[in-house]
Design a protein around this motif. Structure first.
Motif, PDB file in Angstrom:
ATOM      1  N   UNK A  34       9.679  -6.601 -26.011  1.00 41.58           N
ATOM      2  CA  UNK A  34      10.965  -6.303 -25.365  1.00 41.58           C
ATOM      3  C   UNK A  34      11.469  -4.883 -25.616  1.00 41.58           C
ATOM      4  N   UNK A  35      11.231  -4.349 -26.842  1.00 39.90           N
ATOM      5  CA  UNK A  35      11.775  -3.023 -27.187  1.00 39.90           C
ATOM      6  C   UNK A  35      11.348  -1.922 -26.214  1.00 39.90           C
ATOM      7  N   UNK A  36      10.054  -1.856 -25.821  1.00 43.83           N
ATOM      8  CA  UNK A  36       9.656  -0.796 -24.873  1.00 43.83           C
ATOM      9  C   UNK A  36      10.408  -0.880 -23.541  1.00 43.83           C
ATOM     10  N   UNK A  37      10.686  -2.108 -23.072  1.00 40.45           N
ATOM     11  CA  UNK A  37      11.416  -2.283 -21.807  1.00 40.45           C
ATOM     12  C   UNK A  37      12.827  -1.717 -21.941  1.00 40.45           C
ATOM     13  N   UNK A 196      17.796  -1.905 -12.138  1.00 40.98           N
ATOM     14  CA  UNK A 196      16.979  -2.531 -13.187  1.00 40.98           C
ATOM     15  C   UNK A 196      17.781  -2.761 -14.474  1.00 40.98           C
ATOM     16  N   UNK A 197      19.110  -2.494 -14.428  1.00 39.98           N
ATOM     17  CA  UNK A 197      19.967  -2.667 -15.608  1.00 39.98           C
ATOM     18  C   UNK A 197      19.908  -4.083 -16.187  1.00 39.98           C
ATOM     19  N   UNK A 198      19.915  -5.156 -15.364  1.00 34.75           N
ATOM     20  CA  UNK A 198      19.850  -6.507 -15.942  1.00 34.75           C
ATOM     21  C   UNK A 198      18.616  -6.727 -16.811  1.00 34.75           C
ATOM     22  N   UNK A 199      17.475  -6.149 -16.406  1.00 37.79           N
ATOM     23  CA  UNK A 199      16.225  -6.299 -17.170  1.00 37.79           C
ATOM     24  C   UNK A 199      16.338  -5.521 -18.486  1.00 37.79           C
ATOM     25  N   UNK A 200      16.893  -4.296 -18.416  1.00 35.60           N
ATOM     26  CA  UNK A 200      17.079  -3.472 -19.606  1.00 35.60           C
ATOM     27  C   UNK A 200      18.003  -4.137 -20.611  1.00 35.60           C
ATOM     28  N   UNK A 201      19.098  -4.711 -20.108  1.00 27.54           N
ATOM     29  CA  UNK A 201      20.077  -5.400 -20.953  1.00 27.54           C
ATOM     30  C   UNK A 201      19.431  -6.620 -21.614  1.00 27.54           C
ATOM     31  N   UNK A 202      18.693  -7.395 -20.829  1.00 29.35           N
ATOM     32  CA  UNK A 202      17.988  -8.586 -21.357  1.00 29.35           C
ATOM     33  C   UNK A 202      17.104  -8.194 -22.540  1.00 29.35           C
ATOM     34  N   UNK A 265      28.380  -2.467 -23.374  1.00 29.59           N
ATOM     35  CA  UNK A 265      28.397  -3.450 -24.462  1.00 29.59           C
ATOM     36  C   UNK A 265      26.976  -3.866 -24.832  1.00 29.59           C
ATOM     37  N   UNK A 266      26.158  -4.145 -23.823  1.00 26.54           N
ATOM     38  CA  UNK A 266      24.797  -4.641 -24.054  1.00 26.54           C
ATOM     39  C   UNK A 266      23.891  -3.589 -24.675  1.00 26.54           C
ATOM     40  N   UNK A 267      24.032  -2.346 -24.212  1.00 26.12           N
ATOM     41  CA  UNK A 267      23.130  -1.283 -24.671  1.00 26.12           C
ATOM     42  C   UNK A 267      23.668  -0.537 -25.892  1.00 26.12           C
ATOM     43  N   UNK A 268      24.981  -0.705 -26.180  1.00 30.81           N
ATOM     44  CA  UNK A 268      25.659   0.054 -27.246  1.00 30.81           C
ATOM     45  C   UNK A 268      25.481   1.555 -27.033  1.00 30.81           C
ATOM     46  N   UNK A 269      25.428   1.955 -25.750  1.00 33.94           N
ATOM     47  CA  UNK A 269      25.233   3.368 -25.422  1.00 33.94           C
ATOM     48  C   UNK A 269      26.253   3.812 -24.373  1.00 33.94           C
ATOM     49  N   UNK A 270      27.109   4.763 -24.761  1.00 30.06           N
ATOM     50  CA  UNK A 270      28.081   5.314 -23.814  1.00 30.06           C
ATOM     51  C   UNK A 270      27.377   6.117 -22.731  1.00 30.06           C
TER      52      UNK A 270
END
Length: 419
Positions: A34-37, A196-202, A265-270
């Motif tokens: 998952x981390x690479x995605x 592709x944000x939903x996949x990245x968040x997952x 929130x999901x990515x913890x990245x502004x």
């Protein structure tokens, strides 16, 4: 059949990621997949941030062309940032003193996390004065600043370049058209990447939950509840009041930014939402030259969630060790945080580094940070949401202050973006 909106897609990705992470808790293999995605998604976003900031600021400044006007906007922006971040620091202190999340914590049951990776960075920042921050705004080499993602130096260069294009008149028109094309292309790329944000968040949330598990949150549950409760209060009451004074609704802003808030929130990245924030605040009615200047600058000077957390976490660690901080020491902590929180913007794990550089100055053991490092990612998710709302509201407040806010400017476009 009605298509599911992006906000719901991201939320579904978040929920599935939490479930998958909980199922595979303690299994390090899941992180390998998952981390690479998640990393690819974050890199896609970071890839477009700098070109968008540069092109947007150059177009905006070249369009305004009045150095006095932009100087006035800059002064008001920094004043507003200073007031709001100081309120955030004081609220964090007040909350920690009232709810005492660190009192009675059994350190024997807390797991320690290695914080050595942050220590070297903190040592270099302890000598980092406010004067250094001002000097570092001016890049010795703009290409180097762009390569390092040094946002303040990038903003300074883009401002100067924008003024220069405006000053040369007709000769600068082709350059403006080039950057306008660049900005349009980058915003198109943003919209494609967001698909592709939903996949990245997952992937990102799945890795987080599989590493820490839900049980790891229980010993530090009081700190998590206090931090999230205080942040909620800050958004609804403090920022809500600021929005009301400015003649805007904080709930309307949250509704407009729902996709960006779930993503942040999901990515913890502004950074993951910076391009869309500039676009959406402009659609809400902020002039381009204000949203393009205020929001990127806020990423260095207006981290409300981070400063609120830093003051609360500092008192939490003092309480954990049974150290009673006097009012004088707490005021000293506020003053130190006011400088350090702005002096090292852009450093990875910035909240942690700021705390490491600050705790020693008021006699709090820095080793205490090792106990909360394990849940820092969970707290970082909340901090990021507050930072995003605070910076978006700042663009609206400054636009209103300048008398340039016009919600009808892009009404049709706004409906298109939110629809």
């Amino acid at each position: 059949m009605k298509r599911i909106g992006l906000a719901w897609q991201i939320f579904i990705g978040l929920v599935i990621g939490i479930i998958v992470g909980a199922i595979f808790y303690g299994n390090s293999d899941i992180a390998k997949y998952l981390q690479p995605i998640g990393d690819i998604f974050l890199r896609l976003i970071k890839m477009i941030v700098v070109p968008i900031v540069i092109s947007s600021i150059i177009i905006a400044v070249a369009g305004v062309g009045d150095i006095k006007q932009l100087g006035k906007i800059g002064g008001k922006t920094i004043l507003y940032f200073e007031i709001i971040t100081t309120v955030a620091i004081l609220l964090g202190l007040l909350s920690a003193n009232i709810f005492k999340p660190g009192a009675g914590v059994d350190m024997g049951h807390l797991s320690k996390t290695d914080i050595s990776s942050y220590v070297d960075t903190a040592k270099t920042t302890e000598q980092h004065s406010f004067a250094d921050t001002i000097v570092n705004i001016v890049p010795a080499n703009p290409i180097s600043a762009i390569a390092n993602g040094d946002m303040l130096a990038i903003i300074f260069f883009a401002l100067m370049f924008g003024f220069a294009i405006s000053a040369i008149g007709e000769k600068g028109k082709p350059v403006i058209r080039f950057f306008q094309g660049t900005a349009d292309a980058m915003f198109y790329m943003t919209n494609q990447i967001m698909k592709v944000a939903p996949v990245g968040v997952f992937a990102l949330i799945g890795v987080t939950v599989s590493k820490f598990g839900l049980s790891s949150l229980i010993p530090l549950g009081k700190l998590i509840i206090t931090v999230y409760g205080t942040m909620f209060f800050f958004i609804i009451v403090v920022l809500g009041l600021v929005a009301k004074i400015a003649g805007f609704s904080i709930f309307k802003l949250i509704k407009t930014l729902k996709e960006e808030l779930i993503l942040a929130f999901s990515t913890a990245s502004s950074e993951s939402v910076l391009p869309k924030l500039m676009e959406k605040t402009e659609k809400l009615g902020c002039p381009k030259h204000i949203s393009s200047f205020v929001i990127p600058t806020g990423y260095s000077f207006n981290l409300d969630g981070s400063t609120l957390y830093q003051s609360l976490a500092a008192i939490f660690i003092a309480q954990m060790y049974g150290i009673d901080l006097s009012i004088t020491k707490q005021i000293s902590l506020v003053l130190v945080l006011m400088v350090t929180s702005k002096g090292i913007a852009g450093v990875p794990g910035v909240s942690f580094v700021v705390l490491l550089a600050t705790l020693g100055s008021v006699g709090i053991p820095v080793e205490g940070l090792a106990f909360i490092a394990g849940i820092d990612r969970i707290l970082d998710m909340g901090r990021t949401v507050v930072n995003v709302i605070g910076n978006s509201l700042a663009a609206i407040v400054i636009s209103k202050w300048e008398g340039k806010f016009n919600p009808n400017r892009n009404m049709q476009a706004a409906e298109k973006v939110n629809g």
